[in-house]
Design an enzyme around this catalytic site. Sequence first.
Site, mmCIF file in Angstrom:
data_model
loop_
_atom_site.group_PDB
_atom_site.id
_atom_site.type_symbol
_atom_site.label_atom_id
_atom_site.label_comp_id
_atom_site.label_asym_id
_atom_site.label_seq_id
_atom_site.Cartn_x
_atom_site.Cartn_y
_atom_site.Cartn_z
ATOM 1 N N ARG A 46 0.819 -1.198 -0.012
ATOM 2 C CA ARG A 46 -0.019 0.074 0.014
ATOM 3 C C ARG A 46 0.846 1.147 -0.030
ATOM 4 N NH1 ARG A 46 -3.567 -0.004 5.131
ATOM 5 N NH2 ARG A 46 -4.719 -1.634 3.869
ATOM 6 N N ARG B 128 -1.178 6.929 8.986
ATOM 7 C CA ARG B 128 -1.385 6.224 7.737
ATOM 8 C C ARG B 128 -1.680 7.320 6.602
ATOM 9 N NH1 ARG B 128 -3.411 0.990 8.158
ATOM 10 N NH2 ARG B 128 -2.289 0.023 9.964
ATOM 11 N N LYS C 188 -2.735 1.820 14.775
ATOM 12 C CA LYS C 188 -2.656 2.549 13.811
ATOM 13 C C LYS C 188 -3.064 3.971 13.816
ATOM 14 C CE LYS C 188 -5.603 -0.406 11.449
ATOM 15 N NZ LYS C 188 -6.456 -1.101 10.317
ATOM 16 N N LYS D 244 -5.033 7.506 12.035
ATOM 17 C CA LYS D 244 -5.587 8.065 10.769
ATOM 18 C C LYS D 244 -5.934 9.494 10.765
ATOM 19 C CE LYS D 244 -7.024 3.407 9.303
ATOM 20 N NZ LYS D 244 -7.865 2.646 8.521
ATOM 21 N N CYS E 8 -15.329 -3.379 0.707
ATOM 22 C CA CYS E 8 -14.016 -3.498 1.014
ATOM 23 C C CYS E 8 -13.349 -4.699 0.091
ATOM 24 C CB CYS E 8 -13.833 -3.772 2.336
ATOM 25 S SG CYS E 8 -14.295 -5.494 3.039
ATOM 26 N N CYS F 213 -7.676 -10.760 1.873
ATOM 27 C CA CYS F 213 -7.944 -10.449 3.343
ATOM 28 C C CYS F 213 -7.974 -11.475 4.029
ATOM 29 C CB CYS F 213 -9.230 -9.290 3.536
ATOM 30 S SG CYS F 213 -8.951 -8.763 5.226
ATOM 31 N N CYS G 7 -16.033 -8.092 6.953
ATOM 32 C CA CYS G 7 -15.959 -8.243 8.337
ATOM 33 C C CYS G 7 -16.414 -6.969 9.258
ATOM 34 C CB CYS G 7 -14.779 -9.011 8.850
ATOM 35 S SG CYS G 7 -13.206 -7.572 8.911
ATOM 36 N N CYS H 128 -13.341 -1.486 6.884
ATOM 37 C CA CYS H 128 -12.622 -0.698 5.790
ATOM 38 C C CYS H 128 -13.391 0.063 4.861
ATOM 39 C CB CYS H 128 -11.586 -1.749 5.153
ATOM 40 S SG CYS H 128 -10.796 -2.845 6.383
HETATM 41 FE FE1 SRM Z 1 -8.677 -1.845 6.676
HETATM 42 C C1 SRM Z 1 -6.942 -4.269 8.442
HETATM 43 C C2 SRM Z 1 -8.040 -3.240 3.487
HETATM 44 C C3 SRM Z 1 -9.294 0.949 5.076
HETATM 45 C C4 SRM Z 1 -10.207 -0.617 9.437
HETATM 46 N N1 SRM Z 1 -7.525 -3.434 6.079
HETATM 47 C C5 SRM Z 1 -7.138 -4.382 6.783
HETATM 48 C C6 SRM Z 1 -6.250 -5.273 6.123
HETATM 49 C C7 SRM Z 1 -4.807 -4.747 6.045
HETATM 50 C C8 SRM Z 1 -6.384 -6.827 6.695
HETATM 51 C C9 SRM Z 1 -5.069 -7.088 7.516
HETATM 52 O O1 SRM Z 1 -4.979 -6.546 8.644
HETATM 53 O O2 SRM Z 1 -4.604 -8.130 7.332
HETATM 54 C C10 SRM Z 1 -6.925 -5.341 4.898
HETATM 55 C C11 SRM Z 1 -6.325 -5.972 3.414
HETATM 56 C C12 SRM Z 1 -7.229 -6.311 2.451
HETATM 57 C C13 SRM Z 1 -6.463 -6.757 1.187
HETATM 58 O O3 SRM Z 1 -6.586 -7.646 0.983
HETATM 59 O O4 SRM Z 1 -6.183 -5.552 0.584
HETATM 60 C C14 SRM Z 1 -7.639 -3.789 4.771
HETATM 61 N N2 SRM Z 1 -8.505 -1.140 4.795
HETATM 62 C C15 SRM Z 1 -8.490 -1.671 3.641
HETATM 63 C C16 SRM Z 1 -8.671 -1.108 2.342
HETATM 64 C C17 SRM Z 1 -7.643 -1.556 1.147
HETATM 65 C C18 SRM Z 1 -10.098 -1.483 1.967
HETATM 66 C C19 SRM Z 1 -10.742 -1.010 0.676
HETATM 67 O O5 SRM Z 1 -11.611 -1.702 0.012
HETATM 68 O O6 SRM Z 1 -10.255 0.077 0.256
HETATM 69 C C20 SRM Z 1 -8.620 0.160 2.884
HETATM 70 C C21 SRM Z 1 -6.928 0.749 2.746
HETATM 71 C C22 SRM Z 1 -6.841 2.093 3.303
HETATM 72 C C23 SRM Z 1 -5.772 2.793 3.073
HETATM 73 O O7 SRM Z 1 -5.202 2.945 1.747
HETATM 74 O O8 SRM Z 1 -4.854 3.054 4.150
HETATM 75 C C24 SRM Z 1 -8.673 0.014 4.435
HETATM 76 N N3 SRM Z 1 -9.462 0.100 7.130
HETATM 77 C C25 SRM Z 1 -9.906 0.894 6.307
HETATM 78 C C26 SRM Z 1 -10.731 1.893 6.987
HETATM 79 C C27 SRM Z 1 -11.423 2.910 6.406
HETATM 80 C C28 SRM Z 1 -10.599 4.367 6.551
HETATM 81 O O9 SRM Z 1 -9.539 4.539 7.239
HETATM 82 O O10 SRM Z 1 -11.358 5.459 6.198
HETATM 83 C C29 SRM Z 1 -10.918 1.503 8.243
HETATM 84 C C30 SRM Z 1 -12.055 1.894 9.311
HETATM 85 C C31 SRM Z 1 -11.515 3.291 10.037
HETATM 86 C C32 SRM Z 1 -10.669 2.742 11.244
HETATM 87 O O11 SRM Z 1 -9.579 2.726 11.082
HETATM 88 O O12 SRM Z 1 -11.376 2.646 12.245
HETATM 89 C C33 SRM Z 1 -10.133 -0.002 8.182
HETATM 90 N N4 SRM Z 1 -8.643 -2.479 8.514
HETATM 91 C C34 SRM Z 1 -9.390 -1.720 9.468
HETATM 92 C C35 SRM Z 1 -9.328 -2.676 10.583
HETATM 93 C C36 SRM Z 1 -10.131 -2.237 12.257
HETATM 94 C C37 SRM Z 1 -9.186 -1.249 12.871
HETATM 95 C C38 SRM Z 1 -9.706 -1.337 14.325
HETATM 96 O O13 SRM Z 1 -9.573 -0.196 14.721
HETATM 97 O O14 SRM Z 1 -10.415 -2.074 14.750
HETATM 98 C C39 SRM Z 1 -8.331 -3.530 10.466
HETATM 99 C C40 SRM Z 1 -7.946 -4.625 11.389
HETATM 100 C C41 SRM Z 1 -6.926 -4.369 12.085
HETATM 101 O O15 SRM Z 1 -6.310 -3.348 12.178
HETATM 102 O O16 SRM Z 1 -6.486 -5.133 13.092
HETATM 103 C C42 SRM Z 1 -8.069 -3.487 8.947
HETATM 104 FE FE1 SF4 Z 2 -10.770 -7.494 5.373
HETATM 105 FE FE2 SF4 Z 2 -12.636 -6.838 6.988
HETATM 106 FE FE3 SF4 Z 2 -11.220 -4.834 6.072
HETATM 107 FE FE4 SF4 Z 2 -12.937 -6.226 4.558
HETATM 108 S S1 SF4 Z 2 -13.656 -4.894 6.067
HETATM 109 S S2 SF4 Z 2 -10.878 -5.634 3.896
HETATM 110 S S3 SF4 Z 2 -12.689 -8.123 5.331
HETATM 111 S S4 SF4 Z 2 -10.506 -6.436 7.582
#
Ligand code: SRM
Ligand code: SF4
Length: 560
Positions: free
Chosen positions: A73, A142, A204, A206, A424, A430, A469, A473
């Site tokens: 990323r 990030r 993380k 943001k 997502c 993922c 899940c 995201c």
């Molecule tokens: Fe996310 C984890 C994809 C935006 C909350 N996110 C992941 C991971 C890296 C899975 C992992 O930990 O192994 C996913 C990778 C999937 C893949 O195969 O590509 C993933 N997140 C994404 C993306 C690619 C979704 C998308 O369809 O665009 C987004 C990439 C953003 C970027 O460029 O930096 C993405 N993730 C978000 C957002 C939205 C936002 O930031 O505006 C959130 C919710 C906001 C937040 O952070 O609260 C988000 N991602 C999470 C979480 C839950 C964090 C938490 O506080 O509980 C995880 C899991 C974790 O961190 O343990 C996670």
């Molecule tokens: Fe993976 Fe859950 Fe984020 Fe979707 S919402 S990309 S399933 S961690």
Amino acid sequence: MTKQLHENEGIKARSRLLRGTLAESLADAMTGALDAADTQISKFHGFYQQDDRDQRQDRQIRRLEPYFSFMLRARLPGGVCTPEQWLAIDEVGRALTSGTLRLTTRQTFQYHGILKRDLKGVIHGMHRVLIDSIGGCGDVNRNVLCNSNPVQSALHAEAHDWARRISEHLLPRTRAYHELWLDGERVAEEESEPLYGATYLPRKFKVAVAVPPLNDVDVYANDLGFVAIIEGARLVGFNVLAGGGMGTTHRDPSTYPRLAHTLGFIAPEQTLAVAAAVVSTQRDFGNREDRKLARLKYTIEAMGRERFRSEVEQRAGIEFETARPVRFTERGDRFGWVDGHDGRRHLTLFIESGRILDRPGAAMMTGLREIARIHQGDFRITPNQNLIVAGVPPEQAESIESLARAHGLMADGRSRPRLQGLACVALPTCPLAMAEAERSFPEMLAQVERLIDRHGLDDLDLHLRMTGCPNGCARPFLAEIALVGKALGRYNLMLGGDHLGTRLNRLYQENLSEAQILEALDGLLGRYAAEREPGEHFGDFVIRTGIVRAVIDPARDFHE
Ligand code: SRM
Ligand code: SF4
């Protein structure tokens, strides 16, 4: 009783400022994987180890190690890149990755399917055009979001400049990235991380910069938000918001999504000090034992809002002024052409779920490459997984549009729910996905579109989001309708977010199959068609009619 630190804290502490044993892990040709501890450190460099979940079982039967590859990323503050950078991104993507590009909900792009031996080549390829992936992931700040709509170009440029400066200010200072990936010289002198310290943040972090009236960045979902205050045509400062986040665990009330709340107003010159003060407060007060409860939202709930605010004031050496009135009236992207104030034109393309590839009948990747070859402005990835071809001189608009049209990139003819929908990545890459999202979203939308048709709601302007899940995201808890994965083919149906991303939704029905979801939506849309008030959005309708109760204080009532 002293609590035990999470094991990641030890990994970070021992990593010598993010080096770990990555060099050795990369050199080990016996496996496609990294050493387990290095998989945590690699995130700070922007990449995750993954394995293809579609192939897992078959490889297990054949006694092969999982099919390991990496997701990378990039860091791209505000989502802006030049045509030259786009061409390099495209070239690297085709040569060294699965061959698709994935635009993310945080205005950057991801590569999937990179083999360990190709990681260095990918980073070199991006570096050639001055793109890096530092802090793409990991327990640091990030990618910084910024309003991507270039209608008011002068103001947007200023806001974007702040996003870039915040991103730079909050970058880790270790030379590990340059040393490991770019053959930089080993640093002889003592290095330090003045802002983060040796164990970085508990989790993380943001940041988003929003320019009202458009909340395209979903500013309330960020740990730290800067809402631009504009007087006349001048940026006079920011309202600062803190403590937003989406991630939760099904049925675990100790976890919840939360909207960022307002700390107060600051002058522009206080921005970097405030950003660093919020980060250092989280560094010192965040939970380092339980990663589930480590985001800033939980730190604020534990400290109390007042104490948190005065800690930030003290560290930044400022006093927040009373927040200025702010009004968001729009969210999402403005598709098609819009004219900028300087005579240039901007074309927002529709990229379903942000996935760019050459599909039969829609060679999107080729089309964007061809556009990049002639384009004289820049590209802007939106926070909604779409792409703006920005700054087009009027005389070039026709050729850009015909390329976009020929390659399936134009938004026309799609419903509002589809254009505004977010899904997502989920399966197969993922590791946390419990259900499909990106892959099944187009068909789910097609079914919903049939229901919309059936109820005569062709004007329906709806935000519908789907995730595999509850990590959130695609920011599902800010949608009017969200489908949040529980198990393969099963989703929680969430209702009641508002149209502007300023209210959380809540669980309506749990663990539904796709057929049950459509049955539920059929009933709900039917009632909406019959009972809505003029101009009433679906999210407000379900609250007014008591179909679900509004979430008031998510720490206490989100799971009720
Ligand atoms: Fe996310 C984890 C994809 C935006 C909350 N996110 C992941 C991971 C890296 C899975 C992992 O930990 O192994 C996913 C990778 C999937 C893949 O195969 O590509 C993933 N997140 C994404 C993306 C690619 C979704 C998308 O369809 O665009 C987004 C990439 C953003 C970027 O460029 O930096 C993405 N993730 C978000 C957002 C939205 C936002 O930031 O505006 C959130 C919710 C906001 C937040 O952070 O609260 C988000 N991602 C999470 C979480 C839950 C964090 C938490 O506080 O509980 C995880 C899991 C974790 O961190 O343990 C996670
Ligand atoms: Fe993976 Fe859950 Fe984020 Fe979707 S919402 S990309 S399933 S961690």
